[in-house]
Design a protein around this motif. Structure first.
Motif, mmCIF file in Angstrom:
data_model
loop_
_atom_site.group_PDB
_atom_site.id
_atom_site.type_symbol
_atom_site.label_atom_id
_atom_site.label_comp_id
_atom_site.label_asym_id
_atom_site.label_seq_id
_atom_site.Cartn_x
_atom_site.Cartn_y
_atom_site.Cartn_z
ATOM 1 N N LYS A 417 -8.791 -0.253 -3.486
ATOM 2 C CA LYS A 417 -7.435 -0.149 -2.938
ATOM 3 C C LYS A 417 -6.418 -0.018 -4.071
ATOM 4 O O LYS A 417 -6.602 -0.557 -5.164
ATOM 5 N N ILE A 418 -5.344 0.695 -3.734
ATOM 6 C CA ILE A 418 -4.161 0.756 -4.590
ATOM 7 C C ILE A 418 -3.057 -0.004 -3.869
ATOM 8 O O ILE A 418 -2.851 0.186 -2.665
ATOM 9 N N TYR A 419 -2.348 -0.855 -4.613
ATOM 10 C CA TYR A 419 -1.223 -1.598 -4.040
ATOM 11 C C TYR A 419 0.069 -1.050 -4.655
ATOM 12 O O TYR A 419 0.176 -0.902 -5.870
ATOM 13 N N LYS A 425 8.834 -4.167 1.115
ATOM 14 C CA LYS A 425 7.505 -4.061 1.698
ATOM 15 C C LYS A 425 6.466 -3.704 0.631
ATOM 16 O O LYS A 425 6.781 -3.054 -0.369
ATOM 17 N N ILE A 426 5.221 -4.120 0.848
ATOM 18 C CA ILE A 426 4.117 -3.744 -0.015
ATOM 19 C C ILE A 426 2.998 -3.160 0.833
ATOM 20 O O ILE A 426 2.772 -3.583 1.973
ATOM 21 N N TYR A 427 2.316 -2.141 0.271
ATOM 22 C CA TYR A 427 1.240 -1.438 0.982
ATOM 23 C C TYR A 427 -0.069 -1.571 0.223
ATOM 24 O O TYR A 427 -0.101 -1.578 -1.012
ATOM 25 N N GLY A 428 -1.171 -1.602 0.979
ATOM 26 C CA GLY A 428 -2.508 -1.419 0.445
ATOM 27 C C GLY A 428 -3.026 -0.084 0.946
ATOM 28 O O GLY A 428 -3.019 0.186 2.153
ATOM 29 N N ILE A 429 -3.449 0.781 0.027
ATOM 30 C CA ILE A 429 -3.858 2.146 0.368
ATOM 31 C C ILE A 429 -5.264 2.371 -0.161
ATOM 32 O O ILE A 429 -5.565 2.066 -1.322
ATOM 33 N N ASP A 473 -2.916 -12.383 -0.048
ATOM 34 C CA ASP A 473 -4.352 -12.191 -0.250
ATOM 35 C C ASP A 473 -4.633 -10.692 -0.358
ATOM 36 O O ASP A 473 -3.731 -9.859 -0.233
ATOM 37 N N GLN A 474 -5.895 -10.313 -0.578
ATOM 38 C CA GLN A 474 -6.201 -8.905 -0.824
ATOM 39 C C GLN A 474 -5.977 -8.022 0.401
ATOM 40 O O GLN A 474 -5.865 -6.795 0.268
ATOM 41 N N ASP A 475 -5.877 -8.634 1.579
ATOM 42 C CA ASP A 475 -5.553 -7.876 2.794
ATOM 43 C C ASP A 475 -4.070 -7.953 3.132
ATOM 44 O O ASP A 475 -3.651 -7.595 4.229
ATOM 45 N N LEU A 476 -3.285 -8.456 2.164
ATOM 46 C CA LEU A 476 -1.823 -8.576 2.254
ATOM 47 C C LEU A 476 -1.365 -9.584 3.301
ATOM 48 O O LEU A 476 -0.269 -9.465 3.860
ATOM 49 N N GLY A 477 -2.209 -10.564 3.569
ATOM 50 C CA GLY A 477 -1.726 -11.720 4.321
ATOM 51 C C GLY A 477 -0.886 -12.593 3.402
ATOM 52 O O GLY A 477 -1.323 -12.926 2.289
ATOM 53 N N LYS A 478 0.317 -12.963 3.844
ATOM 54 C CA LYS A 478 1.225 -13.745 2.998
ATOM 55 C C LYS A 478 0.645 -15.140 2.780
ATOM 56 O O LYS A 478 0.280 -15.834 3.719
#
Length: 595
Positions: A417-419, A425-429, A473-478
């Motif tokens: 993944k790229i963050y 906002k933040i994205y995981g791609i 976390d790595q799945d973007l859970g705060k």
């Protein structure tokens, strides 16, 4: 009768001998000293002469009805007195010498002294460290302002009986002196300023300098002052057996200093003074250093900072404005850099020749990053498109993220993944261009000027322009967020292991923090203020990001200073997927890049 005549003759011989050795007075003395001083000046005047009989001499200084007499000096030695003039007037100073037998010389010629109205310099500001090691030299800087714009000199009072008077400098010019102490203890260092009319200022506030046997976490090892503000993030490389820290400034200078002492080893420069290096350096496999500047030029410097090539050269216009850090291919043969002219360039590192160009939808402010297959990722700051290109410059995909992208991304090769962050906002791609995750910041209007880092267990940490550090976390859970106001435009740096973790970050006010990243309130191991009181006030769209060396020292810039700080427990850079700005101390910007 003959005996009486003999005694009488001996008496005559002795009398003649004594008369031949009659005492002679000293020669006429010479007098010298300043001829124009201010009211209340304490000016030093000197006199010197010799005595024909080699007797010791004292001197009588006389001016306008006043008199001052010295102790005795050896014949030929220079006598000194300090005279204070309390009123504006013209004074006639003369000197007479007297030997130990009471013989006086004639008076010297007159020295005419004009005493004028004068304002004393301001109380100096003294800056310098508050602690250090014995037998090491440390720098202290003084600055004062003279209301009459007179030139100034300074007297440094080192607190152990030693003093140092500097040369004259222009008004309002800082002066730096170095000092070393042989013994541990606390020394009160002070400074006073004197104008060229010989009037002293009040004494500065003291610095209580503590000399220690060894430095502790959070202590400043040294600081280096550049010629202008530093927004360039420092990189680290080894050359000639030395570990060096390299960075640029806003006057177009690039510096390489010793990582252990802060001593300047090499210095390079842009083609034109003032072409500021807002970009940060990247170090190639062969030690060549690449950096861009605000005039749109890309520079290649040899490891000793002699210039290898520059593109475009001085006969051509620049490529707009370059603020991102150059990106190198894994073999170091190609360089990638974006500009605010909406173009990403690929150059040969051999000679700076353009190999290909890619036209984006808008300005490219941030740095490019690279995955372990050589693909290139970057965002543009006008509309908010994020791109993936092949090493040959072909677009694989682009994603519209809705808001401008000012910073750079981070890659986790463990989950592919790229963050990347945009406003609020933040994205995981994923590597194939799918948005897999996203999360909002506490403030949905805040920008991210730096970029995220990836820590232990894949945690994603990002600093925002409103002064918050957000942890996901790595799945973007705060997980949590905490404030380190006022504003943060830098990228965090991670050090340590899963047993002991530390996050380093600096904000716009010059505060530097060492934080336990696993605490919900951002518990600090230590913090310190990096801003000297007379430093230039930095006005920048982004600021320097910290880097940790193998020695556990943290290097970070603020205003025109590069600081070396003893890191918490001297922990090394974290061995995580993306622990700092552009991945590693060489700023490779490449997943799996060498550290």
């Amino acid at each position: 009768m003959s005996k009486k005549i003999t005694i009488f003759l001996i008496f005559l011989v002795l009398l003649f001998s004594i008369s031949c050795k009659k005492n002679k007075p000293p020669e006429i003395p010479q007098v010298f000293g300043p001829t124009k001083v201010g009211v209340d000046a304490e000016a030093e005047y000197k006199a010197v002469t010799t005595d024909p009989n080699n007797d010791d001499i004292r001197y009588h200084f006389s001016w306008n009805g006043q008199k001052k007499t010295t102790d005795y000096y050896k014949s030929g030695d220079t006598a000194k007195v300090t005279i204070r003039f309390e009123e504006a007037d013209t004074y006639s100073l003369k000197v007479q010498a007297e030997d130990t037998k009471g013989a006086f010389s004639e008076w010297s010629s007159l020295l005419m002294i004009e005493v004028v109205g004068n304002q004393k310099p301001s109380k100096p500001i003294l800056e310098g460290p508050s602690y250090g090691l014995k037998d090491r030299f440390y720098k202290f800087t003084a600055k004062a302002i003279d209301p009459d714009n007179d030139s100034i000199r300074y007297k440094f009072i080192w607190g152990d009986g030693r003093e140092k008077i500097t040369d004259w400098v222009a008004n309002n010019t800082p002066v730096t002196e170095s000092i070393s102490y042989a013994d541990t203890g606390i020394y009160k260092i002070k400074v006073i300023a004197q104008d060229n009319k010989y009037v002293w200022s009040d004494t500065s506030e003291p610095i209580e300098f503590k000399v220690k046997k060894e430095l502790e976490s959070g202590d400043i090892l040294f600081y280096f002052r550049a010629e202008d503000e530093i927004v360039s993030s420092p990189a680290i490389y080894i050359y000639g057996g030395d570990t060096l820290v390299i960075f640029g400034d806003n006057s177009g200078n690039i510096y390489a200093i010793k990582a252990s002492t802060g001593n300047l080893v090499y210095k390079g420069a842009a083609l034109t003074l003032g072409e500021d290096f807002a970009s940060s350096p990247v170090i190639g496999p062969d030690g060549v250093i690449y950096i861009g500047n605000n005039e749109g030029r890309i520079y290649a410097f040899n490891p000793n900072l002699t210039q290898k090539w520059v593109y475009p050269d001085s006969s051509e216009s620049g490529l707009g404005t370059i603020t991102g850090t150059p990106l190198l291919s894994a073999d170091g043969s190609k360089l990638f850099i974006g500009s605010d002219n909406d173009t990403l360039y690929c150059l040969s590192t051999t000679n700076g020749q353009v190999l290909w160009k890619f036209k984006a939808m808008g300005s490219i402010e941030g740095s490019c990053i690279m995955d372990n297959e050589g693909n290139i990722y970057f965002g543009e700051s006008d509309s908010g498109y994020f791109y993936k290109l092949t090493p040959d410059g072909n677009m694989v995909w682009s994603i519209y993220l809705g808001d401008p992208i000012h910073g750079q991304g981070a890659i986790n090769i463990h989950n592919n993944k790229i963050y990347i962050a945009v406003m609020g906002k933040i994205y995981g791609i994923s590597f194939d261009g799918q948005i897999t995750n996203s999360a909002y910041f506490n403030d949905t209007t805040t920008e991210v000027i730096g970029g995220p880092v990836i820590g232990w267990d894949g945690r994603v940490i990002v600093a925002t322009d409103n002064g918050y550090i957000e942890v996901f976390d790595q799945d973007l859970g705060k997980i949590y967020s905490y404030s380190k106001n006022p504003s943060i435009k830098s990228t965090p740096c991670l050090a340590g292991t899963q047993d002991t973790m530390v996050l380093y970050i600096n904000n716009d006010a010059g505060d530097f923090y060492a934080i336990d990243p696993l605490t919900s309130n951002g518990s600090e191991y230590f913090s310190l203020r990096l801003t000297p009181s007379f430093a230039k006030k930095l006005q920048a769209d982004f600021i320097s990001s910290p880097v940790v060396g193998d020695n556990g020292i943290v290097y970070v810039a603020n205003e025109e200073y590069l600081f070396a700080i003893i890191g918490y427990n001297r922990l090394p850079l974290a061995n995580t997927p993306w622990p700092m700005f552009q991945h590693d101390p060489k700023h490779s910007g490449r997943a799996g890049g060498k550290r």
